[in-house]
Design a protein around this motif. Structure first.
Motif, PDB file in Angstrom:
ATOM      1  N   ALA A 158      -4.616   4.589  -5.182  1.00 57.41           N
ATOM      2  CA  ALA A 158      -5.309   4.198  -3.951  1.00 57.41           C
ATOM      3  C   ALA A 158      -6.109   2.943  -4.224  1.00 57.41           C
ATOM      4  CB  ALA A 158      -6.234   5.317  -3.483  1.00 57.41           C
ATOM      5  N   ARG A 159      -6.237   2.146  -3.223  1.00 60.16           N
ATOM      6  CA  ARG A 159      -6.995   0.900  -3.348  1.00 60.16           C
ATOM      7  C   ARG A 159      -8.369   1.129  -2.744  1.00 60.16           C
ATOM      8  NH1 ARG A 159      -6.556  -4.560  -3.723  1.00 60.16           N
ATOM      9  NH2 ARG A 159      -7.698  -5.701  -2.151  1.00 60.16           N
ATOM     10  N   PHE A 160      -9.419   0.762  -3.474  1.00 57.07           N
ATOM     11  CA  PHE A 160     -10.774   0.911  -2.946  1.00 57.07           C
ATOM     12  C   PHE A 160     -11.674  -0.161  -3.523  1.00 57.07           C
ATOM     13  CE2 PHE A 160     -10.008   3.844  -6.391  1.00 57.07           C
ATOM     14  CZ  PHE A 160     -11.034   3.598  -7.277  1.00 57.07           C
ATOM     15  N   GLU A 161     -12.818  -0.285  -2.912  1.00 61.83           N
ATOM     16  CA  GLU A 161     -13.755  -1.340  -3.278  1.00 61.83           C
ATOM     17  C   GLU A 161     -15.035  -0.713  -3.795  1.00 61.83           C
ATOM     18  OE1 GLU A 161     -16.244  -4.721  -0.833  1.00 61.83           O
ATOM     19  OE2 GLU A 161     -14.188  -4.299  -0.244  1.00 61.83           O
ATOM     20  N   VAL A 162     -15.588  -1.293  -4.834  1.00 56.67           N
ATOM     21  CA  VAL A 162     -16.854  -0.813  -5.383  1.00 56.67           C
ATOM     22  C   VAL A 162     -17.827  -1.983  -5.489  1.00 56.67           C
ATOM     23  CG1 VAL A 162     -15.831   1.079  -6.698  1.00 56.67           C
ATOM     24  CG2 VAL A 162     -16.093  -1.126  -7.768  1.00 56.67           C
ATOM     25  N   SER A 164       0.703   4.215  -2.834  1.00 53.48           N
ATOM     26  CA  SER A 164       0.514   5.640  -2.544  1.00 53.48           C
ATOM     27  C   SER A 164       1.661   6.476  -3.106  1.00 53.48           C
ATOM     28  CB  SER A 164       0.361   5.876  -1.043  1.00 53.48           C
ATOM     29  OG  SER A 164       1.551   5.564  -0.368  1.00 53.48           O
ATOM     30  N   ARG A 219       0.825  -1.205   0.000  1.00 50.67           N
ATOM     31  CA  ARG A 219       0.000   0.000   0.000  1.00 50.67           C
ATOM     32  C   ARG A 219       0.859   1.254   0.000  1.00 50.67           C
ATOM     33  NH1 ARG A 219      -4.805  -2.184   3.975  1.00 50.67           N
ATOM     34  NH2 ARG A 219      -5.721  -3.556   2.420  1.00 50.67           N
TER      35      ARG A 219
END
Length: 99
Positions: free
Chosen positions: A22-26, A17, A13
């Motif tokens: 950025a890591r995200f969930e949908v 950065s 991570r």
């Protein structure tokens, strides 16, 4: 989860950065999974093609771009237009201050 796994995730991570990612969930339909992944991959490239794609998708999601003069038009539709309100304020001298 062991400490080596936590450290590996933290390092991964951190590298993301540093690249500005950025890591995200949908949440979405299972049939759209490949489409969303390919779109995210293309946007992460940060090329001229990605900028154009970002603008197109942003415009499609947002709808029409806002028209100029929208605030002025809203103020002109106000029920207080032509009410002749007086906003006069009495002029007073300030107080004496010792420095």
């Amino acid at each position: 989860m062991g400490s080596s796994q936590r450290r590996a995730i933290r390092n991964y991570r951190s590298r993301l950065s540093q690249k500005g990612l950025a890591r995200f969930e949908v949440l979405g339909r299972d049939t759209d999974r490949d489409l969303i992944r390919s779109l995210a991959r293309r946007l992460a490239e940060d090329s001229a093609d990605a900028s154009r794609l970002r603008a197109i998708v942003g415009q499609a999601v947002a709808g029409e771009p806002p028209k100029k003069g929208g605030i002025l038009a809203a103020l002109r539709r106000s029920p207080l237009v032509g009410a002749n309100l007086g906003f006069a304020r009495p002029s007073e001298e300030g107080r004496k201050v010792e420095l």
